[in-house]
Design a protein around this motif. Structure first.
Motif, mmCIF file in Angstrom:
data_model
loop_
_atom_site.group_PDB
_atom_site.id
_atom_site.type_symbol
_atom_site.label_atom_id
_atom_site.label_comp_id
_atom_site.label_asym_id
_atom_site.label_seq_id
_atom_site.Cartn_x
_atom_site.Cartn_y
_atom_site.Cartn_z
ATOM 1 N N PRO A 83 0.650 -1.148 -0.037
ATOM 2 C CA PRO A 83 0.005 0.184 -0.013
ATOM 3 C C PRO A 83 0.877 1.240 0.004
ATOM 4 N N LYS A 84 1.963 1.486 0.893
ATOM 5 C CA LYS A 84 2.730 2.404 0.719
ATOM 6 C C LYS A 84 3.524 2.684 -0.482
ATOM 7 N N ALA A 85 3.736 1.481 -0.982
ATOM 8 C CA ALA A 85 4.671 1.586 -2.230
ATOM 9 C C ALA A 85 3.698 2.267 -3.706
ATOM 10 N N GLN A 86 2.391 1.731 -3.494
ATOM 11 C CA GLN A 86 1.483 2.318 -4.462
ATOM 12 C C GLN A 86 1.146 3.748 -4.283
ATOM 13 N N ALA A 87 0.994 4.126 -2.919
ATOM 14 C CA ALA A 87 0.956 5.804 -2.815
ATOM 15 C C ALA A 87 2.128 6.448 -3.549
ATOM 16 N N ALA A 88 3.377 5.788 -3.046
ATOM 17 C CA ALA A 88 4.520 6.434 -3.473
ATOM 18 C C ALA A 88 4.637 6.333 -4.920
ATOM 19 N N ALA A 89 4.064 5.184 -6.016
ATOM 20 C CA ALA A 89 4.067 5.101 -6.995
ATOM 21 C C ALA A 89 3.255 6.370 -7.765
ATOM 22 N N LYS A 90 2.031 6.682 -7.055
ATOM 23 C CA LYS A 90 1.210 7.592 -7.870
ATOM 24 C C LYS A 90 1.833 8.944 -7.505
ATOM 25 N N ALA A 91 2.566 9.194 -6.535
ATOM 26 C CA ALA A 91 3.323 10.487 -6.230
ATOM 27 C C ALA A 91 4.505 10.434 -7.310
ATOM 28 N N LEU A 92 5.143 9.490 -7.520
ATOM 29 C CA LEU A 92 6.064 9.409 -8.674
ATOM 30 C C LEU A 92 5.756 9.839 -9.937
ATOM 31 N N ILE A 93 4.604 9.343 -10.105
ATOM 32 C CA ILE A 93 4.182 9.615 -11.670
ATOM 33 C C ILE A 93 3.788 11.180 -11.726
ATOM 34 N N ARG A 94 3.122 11.758 -10.578
ATOM 35 C CA ARG A 94 2.627 13.149 -10.650
ATOM 36 C C ARG A 94 4.305 14.128 -10.626
ATOM 37 N N ALA A 95 5.166 13.500 -10.051
ATOM 38 C CA ALA A 95 6.551 14.177 -10.172
ATOM 39 C C ALA A 95 7.407 14.205 -11.462
ATOM 40 N N VAL A 96 7.130 13.200 -12.227
ATOM 41 C CA VAL A 96 7.931 13.121 -13.153
ATOM 42 C C VAL A 96 7.314 13.106 -14.904
ATOM 43 N N ALA A 97 6.068 13.225 -14.607
ATOM 44 C CA ALA A 97 4.974 13.383 -15.970
ATOM 45 C C ALA A 97 5.176 14.643 -16.567
ATOM 46 N N ASP A 98 5.473 14.349 -18.034
ATOM 47 C CA ASP A 98 5.537 15.824 -18.749
ATOM 48 C C ASP A 98 6.828 16.596 -18.235
ATOM 49 N N ARG A 99 7.696 16.127 -17.701
ATOM 50 C CA ARG A 99 8.673 17.001 -17.303
ATOM 51 C C ARG A 99 10.275 16.582 -18.138
ATOM 52 N N PRO A 100 10.985 17.311 -18.695
ATOM 53 C CA PRO A 100 12.356 16.873 -19.150
ATOM 54 C C PRO A 100 13.031 16.178 -18.135
ATOM 55 N N ILE A 101 13.983 15.162 -18.520
ATOM 56 C CA ILE A 101 14.722 14.431 -17.672
ATOM 57 C C ILE A 101 16.079 15.001 -17.490
ATOM 58 N N THR A 102 15.787 16.146 -16.682
ATOM 59 C CA THR A 102 16.951 16.958 -15.943
ATOM 60 C C THR A 102 17.806 15.976 -14.992
ATOM 61 N N GLY A 103 19.008 16.703 -14.353
ATOM 62 C CA GLY A 103 19.510 16.320 -13.636
ATOM 63 C C GLY A 103 18.741 16.203 -12.069
ATOM 64 N N GLU A 104 18.197 17.212 -11.982
ATOM 65 C CA GLU A 104 17.000 17.415 -10.951
ATOM 66 C C GLU A 104 16.099 16.235 -10.620
ATOM 67 N N VAL A 105 15.646 15.800 -12.075
ATOM 68 C CA VAL A 105 14.789 14.774 -12.055
ATOM 69 C C VAL A 105 15.378 13.484 -11.714
ATOM 70 N N VAL A 106 16.410 13.191 -12.376
ATOM 71 C CA VAL A 106 17.256 12.003 -11.817
ATOM 72 C C VAL A 106 17.566 11.852 -10.578
ATOM 73 N N GLU A 107 18.028 12.906 -9.811
ATOM 74 C CA GLU A 107 18.192 12.888 -8.460
ATOM 75 C C GLU A 107 16.952 12.720 -7.657
ATOM 76 N N ASP A 108 15.982 13.247 -7.999
ATOM 77 C CA ASP A 108 14.380 12.834 -7.240
ATOM 78 C C ASP A 108 14.436 11.422 -7.491
ATOM 79 N N THR A 109 14.474 10.937 -8.475
ATOM 80 C CA THR A 109 13.980 9.433 -8.671
ATOM 81 C C THR A 109 14.845 8.758 -7.890
ATOM 82 N N ALA A 110 16.051 8.909 -7.818
ATOM 83 C CA ALA A 110 17.124 8.284 -6.979
ATOM 84 C C ALA A 110 16.737 8.262 -5.550
ATOM 85 N N ARG A 111 16.544 9.465 -5.002
ATOM 86 C CA ARG A 111 16.164 9.648 -3.637
ATOM 87 C C ARG A 111 14.693 9.032 -3.127
ATOM 88 N N ARG A 112 13.860 9.121 -4.058
ATOM 89 C CA ARG A 112 12.521 8.229 -3.946
ATOM 90 C C ARG A 112 12.728 6.709 -3.603
#
Length: 263
Positions: A205-234
């Motif tokens: 359940p916590k992973a599913q909630a995190a997966a939804k938050a992940l989609i909102r964070a990365v969708a329609d955004r260029p793959i910048t260093g900031e996005v790469v770092e954010d996905t690593a931290r998540r």
């Protein structure tokens, strides 16, 4: 007329939210908007709820806005009109940002706001008898509150057509557009929903909630260093949680994870 615009049933970690204004095809008015918003907020806070299924009684899933309600709002002062519109927008936001997986069970007409509900839910399972439309321009208005969710579901190019033409969209066409995830015959609708629910209940359940938050964070955004770092931290943060440790241990030990029903 039904005295209660909404019914909520809980069973085995699954909440079933049923719109019960069948006599007006589950059209929105103040009471249904308030009940749906409160219901989804309450279920989101309930740790015993793993998944939420949204359905409608009668012939339709939802015919969208109750025209009597819309007529009342058109005659209201601007500030009152705006406050009412904010409540409608908050409803779709509450559904789309629920931390729990949400499924729309669409068996008939899903028009205007009804299509918005189907789009705001994470997953849409529809019968071949379902029909969709963003019908607002026929009444001299626009699909404003539902627009972020419909555009997310079918894309800007297709929305540009349907927001202006208000054409009816068959269930098959809705599946082709990406709005509908699972399409089945009417008598197989509940079984199709149950299969999706079973798949959801197998996930953390916590992973599913995190997966939804992940989609909102990365969708329609260029793959910048900031996005790469954010996905690593998540992923680093999630790997350290008790749920992740349990999930990995269960897989290696060839047993069901602790969150799976009956274990």
């Amino acid at each position: 007329m039904s005295s209660q615009p909404l019914k909520i049933e809980r069973e085995g970690g699954v909440a079933r939210v049923v719109m019960s204004r069948a006599e007006v095809h589950n059209a929105f008015d103040e009471s249904l908007i308030a009940a749906l918003t409160h219901g989804f907020q309450e279920l989101d806070a309930d740790e015993g709820v793993r998944a939420i299924v949204l359905a409608g009684e009668g012939k339709s899933f939802s015919a969208g806005a109750d025209l009597n309600w819309m007529q009342r709002q058109s005659a209201a002062p601007l500030e009152a009109n705006l406050e009412d519109a904010r409540k409608l927008a908050a409803l779709f936001h509450a559904i789309a940002h629920s931390s729990k997986p949400t499924i729309a069970r669409v068996h008939g007409a899903a028009l205007g706001g009804g299509m918005g509900l189907a789009s705001a839910c994470d997953i849409c399972v529809a019968s071949t008898a379902a029909v969709f439309a963003t019908s607002e321009v026929k009444f001299g208005i626009i699909p404003s509150a539902i627009s972020p969710y419909v555009i997310r579901a079918i894309g800007q190019r297709q929305a540009t057509r349907y927001f202006q033409t208000a054409e009816r969209i068959s269930a098959q066409r809705a599946w082709e557009l990406g709005l509908v995830h699972e399409l089945c015959e009417a008598d197989a609708l509940d079984a199709s929903v149950a299969r999706v629910v079973d798949a959801l209940l197998a996930g953390g359940p916590k992973a599913q909630a995190a997966a939804k938050a992940l989609i909102r964070a990365v969708a329609d955004r260029p793959i910048t260093g900031e996005v790469v770092e954010d996905t690593a931290r998540r992923i680093a943060t999630l790997r350290a949680t008790p749920e992740a440790r349990e999930g990995l241990a269960a897989f290696l030990e060839k047993r069901p994870a602790g969150w799976v029903k009956g274990h």
